[in-house]
Motif scaffolding. Structure first.
Motif, PDB file in Angstrom:
ATOM      1  N   CYS A  17      -8.479 -25.720 -19.531  1.00  0.00           N
ATOM      2  CA  CYS A  17      -9.499 -24.932 -20.262  1.00  0.00           C
ATOM      3  C   CYS A  17     -10.112 -24.047 -19.177  1.00  0.00           C
ATOM      4  O   CYS A  17     -10.458 -22.864 -19.396  1.00  0.00           O
ATOM      5  N   LEU A  18     -10.576 -24.651 -18.047  1.00  0.00           N
ATOM      6  CA  LEU A  18     -11.017 -23.906 -16.919  1.00  0.00           C
ATOM      7  C   LEU A  18      -9.937 -22.772 -16.482  1.00  0.00           C
ATOM      8  O   LEU A  18     -10.563 -21.771 -16.050  1.00  0.00           O
ATOM      9  N   LEU A  19      -8.953 -22.850 -16.274  1.00  0.00           N
ATOM     10  CA  LEU A  19      -7.847 -22.079 -15.975  1.00  0.00           C
ATOM     11  C   LEU A  19      -7.766 -20.725 -16.729  1.00  0.00           C
ATOM     12  O   LEU A  19      -7.450 -19.673 -16.356  1.00  0.00           O
ATOM     13  N   THR A  20      -7.704 -21.016 -18.285  1.00  0.00           N
ATOM     14  CA  THR A  20      -7.787 -19.907 -18.978  1.00  0.00           C
ATOM     15  C   THR A  20      -8.841 -19.434 -19.500  1.00  0.00           C
ATOM     16  O   THR A  20      -8.939 -18.463 -20.595  1.00  0.00           O
ATOM     17  N   GLY A  21     -10.082 -19.728 -19.113  1.00  0.00           N
ATOM     18  CA  GLY A  21     -11.577 -19.097 -19.417  1.00  0.00           C
ATOM     19  C   GLY A  21     -11.671 -17.958 -19.094  1.00  0.00           C
ATOM     20  O   GLY A  21     -10.927 -17.226 -18.078  1.00  0.00           O
ATOM     21  N   CYS A  22     -12.407 -16.937 -19.673  1.00  0.00           N
ATOM     22  CA  CYS A  22     -12.454 -15.563 -19.599  1.00  0.00           C
ATOM     23  C   CYS A  22     -13.734 -15.365 -18.842  1.00  0.00           C
ATOM     24  O   CYS A  22     -14.875 -15.840 -19.008  1.00  0.00           O
ATOM     25  N   THR A  23     -13.648 -14.471 -17.803  1.00  0.00           N
ATOM     26  CA  THR A  23     -14.947 -14.421 -16.944  1.00  0.00           C
ATOM     27  C   THR A  23     -15.326 -12.812 -17.161  1.00  0.00           C
ATOM     28  O   THR A  23     -16.588 -12.626 -16.831  1.00  0.00           O
ATOM     29  N   HIS A  24     -14.531 -11.955 -17.630  1.00  0.00           N
ATOM     30  CA  HIS A  24     -15.064 -10.640 -17.760  1.00  0.00           C
ATOM     31  C   HIS A  24     -14.529 -10.274 -19.521  1.00  0.00           C
ATOM     32  O   HIS A  24     -13.429 -10.066 -19.956  1.00  0.00           O
ATOM     33  N   ASN A  25     -15.677  -9.905 -20.172  1.00  0.00           N
ATOM     34  CA  ASN A  25     -15.305  -9.485 -21.478  1.00  0.00           C
ATOM     35  C   ASN A  25     -14.580  -8.439 -21.444  1.00  0.00           C
ATOM     36  O   ASN A  25     -14.845  -7.311 -20.976  1.00  0.00           O
ATOM     37  N   ASN A  26     -13.325  -8.570 -22.569  1.00  0.00           N
ATOM     38  CA  ASN A  26     -12.621  -7.278 -22.738  1.00  0.00           C
ATOM     39  C   ASN A  26     -11.850  -6.975 -21.445  1.00  0.00           C
ATOM     40  O   ASN A  26     -11.303  -5.866 -21.066  1.00  0.00           O
ATOM     41  N   GLY A  27     -11.320  -7.816 -20.520  1.00  0.00           N
ATOM     42  CA  GLY A  27     -10.417  -7.704 -19.310  1.00  0.00           C
ATOM     43  C   GLY A  27     -11.400  -7.269 -17.817  1.00  0.00           C
ATOM     44  O   GLY A  27     -12.595  -7.050 -17.986  1.00  0.00           O
ATOM     45  N   ASP A  28     -10.502  -7.228 -17.017  1.00  0.00           N
ATOM     46  CA  ASP A  28     -11.132  -7.085 -15.637  1.00  0.00           C
ATOM     47  C   ASP A  28     -11.394  -5.525 -15.639  1.00  0.00           C
ATOM     48  O   ASP A  28     -10.821  -4.586 -15.946  1.00  0.00           O
ATOM     49  N   ILE A  29     -12.692  -5.124 -15.269  1.00  0.00           N
ATOM     50  CA  ILE A  29     -13.239  -3.826 -14.840  1.00  0.00           C
ATOM     51  C   ILE A  29     -13.205  -3.379 -13.465  1.00  0.00           C
ATOM     52  O   ILE A  29     -14.040  -2.501 -13.127  1.00  0.00           O
ATOM     53  N   GLY A  30     -12.685  -4.233 -12.637  1.00  0.00           N
ATOM     54  CA  GLY A  30     -12.605  -3.827 -11.394  1.00  0.00           C
ATOM     55  C   GLY A  30     -13.647  -4.125 -10.723  1.00  0.00           C
ATOM     56  O   GLY A  30     -14.573  -5.198 -10.857  1.00  0.00           O
ATOM     57  N   PRO A  31     -13.968  -3.589  -9.482  1.00  0.00           N
ATOM     58  CA  PRO A  31     -15.536  -4.002  -8.730  1.00  0.00           C
ATOM     59  C   PRO A  31     -16.731  -3.612  -9.311  1.00  0.00           C
ATOM     60  O   PRO A  31     -17.744  -3.964  -8.447  1.00  0.00           O
ATOM     61  N   PHE A  32     -16.796  -2.946 -10.374  1.00  0.00           N
ATOM     62  CA  PHE A  32     -18.095  -2.680 -10.878  1.00  0.00           C
ATOM     63  C   PHE A  32     -18.716  -3.842 -11.406  1.00  0.00           C
ATOM     64  O   PHE A  32     -19.967  -3.534 -11.890  1.00  0.00           O
ATOM     65  N   PHE A  33     -18.012  -4.641 -11.995  1.00  0.00           N
ATOM     66  CA  PHE A  33     -18.408  -5.942 -12.900  1.00  0.00           C
ATOM     67  C   PHE A  33     -19.685  -6.429 -12.412  1.00  0.00           C
ATOM     68  O   PHE A  33     -19.694  -6.574 -11.174  1.00  0.00           O
ATOM     69  N   GLY A  34     -20.792  -6.639 -13.313  1.00  0.00           N
ATOM     70  CA  GLY A  34     -22.019  -7.254 -13.027  1.00  0.00           C
ATOM     71  C   GLY A  34     -23.213  -6.357 -12.636  1.00  0.00           C
ATOM     72  O   GLY A  34     -23.351  -5.312 -13.205  1.00  0.00           O
ATOM     73  N   LYS A  35     -24.199  -6.751 -11.978  1.00  0.00           N
ATOM     74  CA  LYS A  35     -25.369  -6.423 -11.873  1.00  0.00           C
ATOM     75  C   LYS A  35     -25.552  -5.645 -10.397  1.00  0.00           C
ATOM     76  O   LYS A  35     -25.007  -6.295  -9.297  1.00  0.00           O
ATOM     77  N   TRP A  36     -26.066  -4.450 -10.289  1.00  0.00           N
ATOM     78  CA  TRP A  36     -26.184  -3.538  -9.163  1.00  0.00           C
ATOM     79  C   TRP A  36     -27.570  -3.133  -8.838  1.00  0.00           C
ATOM     80  O   TRP A  36     -28.250  -2.563  -9.986  1.00  0.00           O
ATOM     81  N   LEU A 135     -28.124  17.888  -5.540  1.00  0.00           N
ATOM     82  CA  LEU A 135     -27.350  16.704  -5.401  1.00  0.00           C
ATOM     83  C   LEU A 135     -28.015  15.389  -5.106  1.00  0.00           C
ATOM     84  O   LEU A 135     -29.063  15.185  -4.180  1.00  0.00           O
ATOM     85  N   ILE A 136     -28.013  14.340  -6.099  1.00  0.00           N
ATOM     86  CA  ILE A 136     -28.598  13.215  -5.928  1.00  0.00           C
ATOM     87  C   ILE A 136     -27.666  12.191  -5.638  1.00  0.00           C
ATOM     88  O   ILE A 136     -26.648  11.978  -6.179  1.00  0.00           O
ATOM     89  N   THR A 137     -27.970  11.191  -4.718  1.00  0.00           N
ATOM     90  CA  THR A 137     -27.009  10.067  -4.169  1.00  0.00           C
ATOM     91  C   THR A 137     -28.007   8.991  -4.452  1.00  0.00           C
ATOM     92  O   THR A 137     -28.845   8.786  -4.246  1.00  0.00           O
ATOM     93  N   TYR A 138     -27.214   8.048  -5.110  1.00  0.00           N
ATOM     94  CA  TYR A 138     -27.636   6.788  -5.490  1.00  0.00           C
ATOM     95  C   TYR A 138     -26.889   5.592  -4.524  1.00  0.00           C
ATOM     96  O   TYR A 138     -25.735   5.543  -4.470  1.00  0.00           O
ATOM     97  N   TYR A 139     -27.993   4.908  -3.850  1.00  0.00           N
ATOM     98  CA  TYR A 139     -27.249   3.593  -2.918  1.00  0.00           C
ATOM     99  C   TYR A 139     -27.389   2.440  -3.721  1.00  0.00           C
ATOM    100  O   TYR A 139     -28.638   1.930  -3.999  1.00  0.00           O
ATOM    101  N   PHE A 140     -26.467   1.430  -3.969  1.00  0.00           N
ATOM    102  CA  PHE A 140     -26.663   0.337  -4.789  1.00  0.00           C
ATOM    103  C   PHE A 140     -26.158  -0.586  -3.883  1.00  0.00           C
ATOM    104  O   PHE A 140     -25.344  -0.765  -3.001  1.00  0.00           O
ATOM    105  N   VAL A 141     -26.777  -1.979  -3.995  1.00  0.00           N
ATOM    106  CA  VAL A 141     -26.256  -3.308  -3.444  1.00  0.00           C
ATOM    107  C   VAL A 141     -25.801  -4.163  -4.674  1.00  0.00           C
ATOM    108  O   VAL A 141     -26.552  -4.104  -5.720  1.00  0.00           O
ATOM    109  N   LYS A 142     -24.892  -4.979  -4.656  1.00  0.00           N
ATOM    110  CA  LYS A 142     -24.416  -6.069  -5.634  1.00  0.00           C
ATOM    111  C   LYS A 142     -25.516  -7.108  -5.800  1.00  0.00           C
ATOM    112  O   LYS A 142     -25.944  -7.432  -4.678  1.00  0.00           O
ATOM    113  N   TRP A 143     -25.960  -7.276  -6.881  1.00  0.00           N
ATOM    114  CA  TRP A 143     -27.086  -8.088  -7.012  1.00  0.00           C
ATOM    115  C   TRP A 143     -26.900  -9.516  -7.498  1.00  0.00           C
ATOM    116  O   TRP A 143     -26.143 -10.014  -8.065  1.00  0.00           O
TER     117      TRP A 143
END
Length: 143
Positions: A17-36, A135-143
């Motif tokens: 069960c642990l090995l087959t659990g889903c961590t990202h809804n609808n698949g992996d979205i790469g490095p963007f996943f989560g809160k910034w 030109l607007i530049t946005y600087y984010f850090v993973k939260w």
């Protein structure tokens, strides 16, 4: 003997069960996943002095949420859709209506194309060429 087999069976089932659990809804979205957290912004290379450091962007599946934290107990959240090109150079975001428009502090339109300058580890830098602001530049850090 029976208790050992029952215990091993339980461990095996839990492990599967642990090995087959889903961590990202609808698949992996790469490095963007989560809160910034939007740490800071510049407009035409000038720091936006009145930005309070209280905006977060969150990505899951094809949904983006922008949150402005008002105080420790309240916030304002708006939702839209996003997609990124295959080589992670351009992000397209869209918000469905005026009720779910981007936060005004971001200077984004309801339909915006944003250049991805950097997305690595816990750092993300995006740029948006606004017709009204420049030109607007946005600087984010993973939260």
């Amino acid at each position: 003997m029976k208790s050992t087999i029952a215990r091993l069976t339980t461990i095996l089932i839990v492990g599967i069960c642990l090995l087959t659990g889903c961590t990202h809804n609808n698949g992996d979205i790469g490095p963007f996943f989560g809160k910034w957290k939007l740490e800071r912004m510049t407009v035409n290379s000038e720091e936006v002095a009145d930005y309070e450091g209280n905006i977060f962007w969150s990505y899951q599946s094809s949904t983006i949420s922008m949150t402005r934290v008002i105080d420790p107990t309240s916030s304002f959240i708006t939702y839209g859709n996003w997609e990124v090109d295959e080589d992670y150079t351009v992000m397209h975001i869209s918000f469905p209506d005026k009720q779910h428009a981007p936060l005004p502090e971001t200077y984004l339109l309801r339909e915006s194309t944003i250049d991805i300058i950097k997305i690595k580890g816990s750092e993300m830098i995006l740029q948006y060429d606004s017709a009204s602001k420049g030109l607007i530049t946005y600087y984010f850090v993973k939260w």
